[in-house]
Design a protein around this motif. Sequence first.
Motif, PDB file in Angstrom:
ATOM      1  N   ALA A   1       0.819  -1.222   0.000  1.00 12.14           N
ATOM      2  CA  ALA A   1       0.000   0.000   0.000  1.00 12.14           C
ATOM      3  C   ALA A   1       0.851   1.269   0.000  1.00 12.14           C
ATOM      4  CB  ALA A   1      -0.918   0.013   1.231  1.00 12.14           C
ATOM      5  N   ALA A   2       1.964   1.267   0.709  1.00 12.86           N
ATOM      6  CA  ALA A   2       2.781   2.481   0.851  1.00 12.86           C
ATOM      7  C   ALA A   2       4.249   2.111   0.978  1.00 12.86           C
ATOM      8  CB  ALA A   2       2.329   3.257   2.085  1.00 12.86           C
ATOM      9  N   ASP A   3       5.114   3.104   0.727  1.00 10.34           N
ATOM     10  CA  ASP A   3       6.558   2.845   0.584  1.00 10.34           C
ATOM     11  C   ASP A   3       7.249   2.404   1.884  1.00 10.34           C
ATOM     12  OD1 ASP A   3       7.179   5.450  -1.947  1.00 10.34           O
ATOM     13  OD2 ASP A   3       6.314   3.423  -2.086  1.00 10.34           O
ATOM     14  N   ASP A   4       6.543   2.410   3.024  1.00  4.56           N
ATOM     15  CA  ASP A   4       7.219   1.917   4.249  1.00  4.56           C
ATOM     16  C   ASP A   4       7.458   0.418   4.175  1.00  4.56           C
ATOM     17  OD1 ASP A   4       4.528   1.066   6.284  1.00  4.56           O
ATOM     18  OD2 ASP A   4       4.268   2.259   4.476  1.00  4.56           O
ATOM     19  N   TYR A   5       6.659  -0.298   3.340  1.00  4.93           N
ATOM     20  CA  TYR A   5       6.914  -1.735   3.179  1.00  4.93           C
ATOM     21  C   TYR A   5       6.586  -2.214   1.773  1.00  4.93           C
ATOM     22  CZ  TYR A   5       6.550  -6.711   3.097  1.00  4.93           C
ATOM     23  OH  TYR A   5       6.722  -8.012   2.722  1.00  4.93           O
ATOM     24  N   THR A   6       7.519  -2.876   1.119  1.00  2.57           N
ATOM     25  CA  THR A   6       7.296  -3.534  -0.164  1.00  2.57           C
ATOM     26  C   THR A   6       8.178  -4.773  -0.263  1.00  2.57           C
ATOM     27  OG1 THR A   6       7.664  -3.387  -2.565  1.00  2.57           O
ATOM     28  CG2 THR A   6       8.924  -1.856  -1.193  1.00  2.57           C
ATOM     29  N   TRP A   7       7.669  -5.809  -0.914  1.00  2.33           N
ATOM     30  CA  TRP A   7       8.488  -7.010  -1.107  1.00  2.33           C
ATOM     31  C   TRP A   7       9.729  -6.669  -1.930  1.00  2.33           C
ATOM     32  CZ3 TRP A   7       9.066 -10.442  -5.618  1.00  2.33           C
ATOM     33  CH2 TRP A   7       8.599  -9.830  -6.795  1.00  2.33           C
ATOM     34  N   LEU A   8       9.668  -5.559  -2.687  1.00  2.00           N
ATOM     35  CA  LEU A   8      10.790  -5.133  -3.522  1.00  2.00           C
ATOM     36  C   LEU A   8      11.986  -4.649  -2.698  1.00  2.00           C
ATOM     37  CD1 LEU A   8       8.744  -3.253  -6.258  1.00  2.00           C
ATOM     38  CD2 LEU A   8       9.822  -5.509  -6.464  1.00  2.00           C
ATOM     39  N   ASP A   9      11.771  -4.427  -1.369  1.00  2.00           N
ATOM     40  CA  ASP A   9      12.925  -4.075  -0.516  1.00  2.00           C
ATOM     41  C   ASP A   9      13.885  -5.263  -0.388  1.00  2.00           C
ATOM     42  OD1 ASP A   9      11.045  -2.020   1.896  1.00  2.00           O
ATOM     43  OD2 ASP A   9      11.855  -1.575  -0.092  1.00  2.00           O
ATOM     44  N   ASP A  10      13.396  -6.461  -0.806  1.00  2.00           N
ATOM     45  CA  ASP A  10      14.258  -7.650  -0.757  1.00  2.00           C
ATOM     46  C   ASP A  10      14.307  -8.411  -2.072  1.00  2.00           C
ATOM     47  OD1 ASP A  10      13.328  -8.234   2.642  1.00  2.00           O
ATOM     48  OD2 ASP A  10      15.295  -7.601   1.868  1.00  2.00           O
ATOM     49  N   PHE A  11      13.738  -7.847  -3.167  1.00  2.00           N
ATOM     50  CA  PHE A  11      13.721  -8.542  -4.467  1.00  2.00           C
ATOM     51  C   PHE A  11      13.805  -7.545  -5.603  1.00  2.00           C
ATOM     52  CE2 PHE A  11      12.871 -12.220  -7.060  1.00  2.00           C
ATOM     53  CZ  PHE A  11      12.379 -11.659  -8.228  1.00  2.00           C
ATOM     54  N   PRO A  12      14.666  -7.708  -6.540  1.00  2.00           N
ATOM     55  CA  PRO A  12      15.654  -8.791  -6.673  1.00  2.00           C
ATOM     56  C   PRO A  12      16.930  -8.585  -5.853  1.00  2.00           C
ATOM     57  CG  PRO A  12      15.795  -7.348  -8.567  1.00  2.00           C
ATOM     58  CD  PRO A  12      14.661  -6.831  -7.733  1.00  2.00           C
ATOM     59  N   VAL A  13      17.055  -7.470  -5.130  1.00  2.00           N
ATOM     60  CA  VAL A  13      18.250  -7.217  -4.309  1.00  2.00           C
ATOM     61  C   VAL A  13      17.844  -7.161  -2.840  1.00  2.00           C
ATOM     62  CG1 VAL A  13      20.170  -5.672  -3.817  1.00  2.00           C
ATOM     63  CG2 VAL A  13      19.281  -5.816  -6.155  1.00  2.00           C
ATOM     64  N   ARG A  14      18.356  -8.130  -2.061  1.00  2.00           N
ATOM     65  CA  ARG A  14      18.014  -8.165  -0.632  1.00  2.00           C
ATOM     66  C   ARG A  14      18.463  -6.889   0.061  1.00  2.00           C
ATOM     67  NH1 ARG A  14      15.923 -11.381   2.314  1.00  2.00           N
ATOM     68  NH2 ARG A  14      15.859 -13.092   0.802  1.00  2.00           N
ATOM     69  N   GLY A  15      17.531  -6.260   0.811  1.00  2.00           N
ATOM     70  CA  GLY A  15      17.916  -5.103   1.628  1.00  2.00           C
ATOM     71  C   GLY A  15      18.045  -3.804   0.857  1.00  2.00           C
ATOM     72  N   ARG A  16      17.664  -3.758  -0.438  1.00  2.00           N
ATOM     73  CA  ARG A  16      17.746  -2.543  -1.250  1.00  2.00           C
ATOM     74  C   ARG A  16      16.399  -1.846  -1.231  1.00  2.00           C
ATOM     75  NH1 ARG A  16      18.427  -1.892  -7.135  1.00  2.00           N
ATOM     76  NH2 ARG A  16      16.693  -3.339  -7.379  1.00  2.00           N
ATOM     77  N   LYS A  17      16.301  -0.666  -0.594  1.00  2.00           N
ATOM     78  CA  LYS A  17      15.024   0.049  -0.439  1.00  2.00           C
ATOM     79  C   LYS A  17      14.446   0.410  -1.804  1.00  2.00           C
ATOM     80  CE  LYS A  17      11.786   1.700   2.162  1.00  2.00           C
ATOM     81  NZ  LYS A  17      10.842   0.939   1.321  1.00  2.00           N
ATOM     82  N   ASN A  18      13.125   0.313  -1.906  1.00  2.00           N
ATOM     83  CA  ASN A  18      12.424   0.724  -3.104  1.00  2.00           C
ATOM     84  C   ASN A  18      11.236   1.584  -2.690  1.00  2.00           C
ATOM     85  OD1 ASN A  18      11.473   0.734  -5.859  1.00  2.00           O
ATOM     86  ND2 ASN A  18      12.306  -1.339  -6.127  1.00  2.00           N
ATOM     87  N   TRP A  19      10.655   2.335  -3.661  1.00  2.00           N
ATOM     88  CA  TRP A  19       9.557   3.266  -3.366  1.00  2.00           C
ATOM     89  C   TRP A  19       8.519   3.142  -4.477  1.00  2.00           C
ATOM     90  CZ3 TRP A  19      14.764   4.438  -3.615  1.00  2.00           C
ATOM     91  CH2 TRP A  19      15.418   4.603  -2.384  1.00  2.00           C
ATOM     92  N   PRO A  20       7.792   1.996  -4.538  1.00  2.00           N
ATOM     93  CA  PRO A  20       6.979   1.668  -5.717  1.00  2.00           C
ATOM     94  C   PRO A  20       5.516   2.116  -5.713  1.00  2.00           C
ATOM     95  CG  PRO A  20       7.038  -0.217  -4.256  1.00  2.00           C
ATOM     96  CD  PRO A  20       7.857   0.859  -3.588  1.00  2.00           C
ATOM     97  N   PHE A  21       5.041   2.759  -4.633  1.00  2.00           N
ATOM     98  CA  PHE A  21       3.600   2.979  -4.507  1.00  2.00           C
ATOM     99  C   PHE A  21       3.182   4.439  -4.683  1.00  2.00           C
ATOM    100  CE2 PHE A  21       2.903  -1.287  -3.677  1.00  2.00           C
ATOM    101  CZ  PHE A  21       3.691  -1.763  -2.645  1.00  2.00           C
TER     102      PHE A  21
END
Length: 331
Positions: free
Chosen positions: A292-312
């Motif tokens: 729902a929001a950038d505080d949590y996304t599965w993309l923070d660990d895919f395809p790069v583990r631990g790499r923050k993303n901001w997809p929403f």
Amino acid sequence: SSAEPALKQLFADDFKIGAAVNPATIRTQDSLLAYQFNSITAENEMKFVSLHPEEQTYTFEAADRLVEFARSYGMAMRGHTLVWHNQTSDWLFRDGQGGTVSKDVLLERVREHIHTVVGRYKNDIYAWDVVNEAIADEGEALLRTSKWTEIAGPDLIAKAFEYAHEADPQALLFYNDYNESNPQKRDKIYALVQSLLEQGVPIHGIGLQAHWNLYDPSLDEIRAAIEKYASLGLQLQLTELDVSMFRFEDRRTDLTSPDPAMLELQAERYEAVFRLLLEYRQIISGVTFWGAADDYTWLDDFPVRGRKNWPFLFDAAHQPKLAFERVAALV
Ligand SMILES: Oc1ccccc1CN[C@@H]1C=C[C@@H](O)[C@H](O)[C@H]1O
């Protein structure tokens, strides 16, 4: 917050607006979810391994909590997922003597799983991702190889849909996949669903996971995929929408926050995507984000583990981003 319009109201005449949730985010994102969305999907809690860890053991507690959350807010709920090559219990494929189970036993086990799970939630879940990601990404083969297809062969897919329909004749049954706008994979998904329809299999929709990014797939590829799937006469849903700030091959890890150019590009991308979705509003019955929001996304660990993303459309503080403003301005 109650200042801006809600996505679920903006698109009330077009399609449901959903979010994937888990036991943590129904707490941390509670008010954003309640205000903006009218559908949810369990991110992991209804996958085979989460519900059915041992042959004689079902663990429904976490899934039940998410069902209760949806019910408390009058939200619709999508079931994800019954047959998938990932996050599936190992025992399913084993016989009692350390060998591999027979086709008949596997089909009986999956029938029992589907009847138990779909039956339990038949008044709560209106649509199921019956089969997830069965199509091969590369090469000529139609189906990816997995324990499922090794043991039960291709007609496992039709069986799964038949079992789900037996368990809940009212549920809308979807085939769900990613890279769904890639022309080669698109044509394979089309061929699979066409053959299921020709066999008289009860299937009602195609789920486009829509794990997209700032750059691809192109709008033309997305449009071509919608057109192709729509020609089968089924409803379509975007089931796992996110717009990653990085191409799949881009493994950079130097960013601790999105730069303004990325946010502008993402706003243009979401605006263009939602303009296209509105053009196909008669065919598209739901748009679910995979979070729902950038505080949590599965993309923070895919395809790069631990790499923050901001997809929403909402930032880590659950505030609308530029992308939200551009989408909201479309209606
Ligand atoms: O985008 C991908 C690339 C490679 C494999 C799988 C996927 C997408 N796979 C999805 C993603 C997250 C999971 O929680 C979902 O259940 C799954 O459907």
